[in-house]
Design a protein around this motif. Sequence first.
Motif, PDB file in Angstrom:
ATOM      1  N   LEU A  22       0.833  -1.200   0.000  1.00 50.45           N
ATOM      2  CA  LEU A  22       0.000   0.000   0.000  1.00 50.45           C
ATOM      3  C   LEU A  22       0.872   1.257   0.000  1.00 50.45           C
ATOM      4  N   ARG A  23       1.928   1.248   0.762  1.00 55.09           N
ATOM      5  CA  ARG A  23       2.814   2.402   0.871  1.00 55.09           C
ATOM      6  C   ARG A  23       3.595   2.648  -0.418  1.00 55.09           C
ATOM      7  N   LEU A  29      -6.850   0.753  -1.218  1.00 48.93           N
ATOM      8  CA  LEU A  29      -7.102  -0.678  -1.050  1.00 48.93           C
ATOM      9  C   LEU A  29      -7.661  -1.297  -2.320  1.00 48.93           C
ATOM     10  N   ASP A  30      -8.551  -0.606  -3.003  1.00 44.69           N
ATOM     11  CA  ASP A  30      -9.126  -1.157  -4.238  1.00 44.69           C
ATOM     12  C   ASP A  30      -8.044  -1.449  -5.277  1.00 44.69           C
ATOM     13  N   GLN A  31      -7.089  -0.556  -5.398  1.00 43.03           N
ATOM     14  CA  GLN A  31      -6.002  -0.754  -6.350  1.00 43.03           C
ATOM     15  C   GLN A  31      -5.160  -1.976  -5.956  1.00 43.03           C
ATOM     16  N   LEU A  32      -4.889  -2.138  -4.677  1.00 42.02           N
ATOM     17  CA  LEU A  32      -4.141  -3.296  -4.203  1.00 42.02           C
ATOM     18  C   LEU A  32      -4.898  -4.591  -4.497  1.00 42.02           C
ATOM     19  N   LEU A  33      -6.187  -4.609  -4.185  1.00 48.13           N
ATOM     20  CA  LEU A  33      -7.001  -5.804  -4.410  1.00 48.13           C
ATOM     21  C   LEU A  33      -7.011  -6.181  -5.886  1.00 48.13           C
ATOM     22  N   TYR A  54      -8.539  -1.426   7.875  1.00 45.14           N
ATOM     23  CA  TYR A  54      -8.004  -0.501   6.869  1.00 45.14           C
ATOM     24  C   TYR A  54      -8.436   0.927   7.179  1.00 45.14           C
ATOM     25  N   ASP A  55      -7.476   1.836   7.123  1.00 40.02           N
ATOM     26  CA  ASP A  55      -7.726   3.264   7.302  1.00 40.02           C
ATOM     27  C   ASP A  55      -7.444   3.958   5.964  1.00 40.02           C
ATOM     28  N   ASN A  59      -4.042   5.145   4.212  1.00 39.76           N
ATOM     29  CA  ASN A  59      -3.840   4.068   3.239  1.00 39.76           C
ATOM     30  C   ASN A  59      -3.002   2.939   3.832  1.00 39.76           C
ATOM     31  N   GLN A  60      -3.420   2.486   5.004  1.00 38.31           N
ATOM     32  CA  GLN A  60      -2.749   1.352   5.635  1.00 38.31           C
ATOM     33  C   GLN A  60      -3.685   0.671   6.618  1.00 38.31           C
ATOM     34  N   PHE A  61      -3.335  -0.544   6.967  1.00 36.42           N
ATOM     35  CA  PHE A  61      -4.071  -1.235   8.023  1.00 36.42           C
ATOM     36  C   PHE A  61      -3.474  -0.777   9.340  1.00 36.42           C
TER      37      PHE A  61
END
Length: 64
Positions: A22-23, A29-33, A54-55, A59-61
Amino acid sequence: MEISNLMNMNSNIVFGIINERLRLECDNLDQLLSRYNLDEVQLRNKMAMIGYEYDPLSNQFKAR
């Protein structure tokens, strides 16, 4: 690092890998998924089991 078997890994390791991706690679998150073909519910549940959610602002858990 190959993350195709991510959901089979230890949750704490998954936490580190996901936050790193994510970093460094994904804006949200959508882009990561989408990039890694991950199931959102499965990932959120895995992180929730160890006390993280997820925050979107950071942009991290993070710990709940």
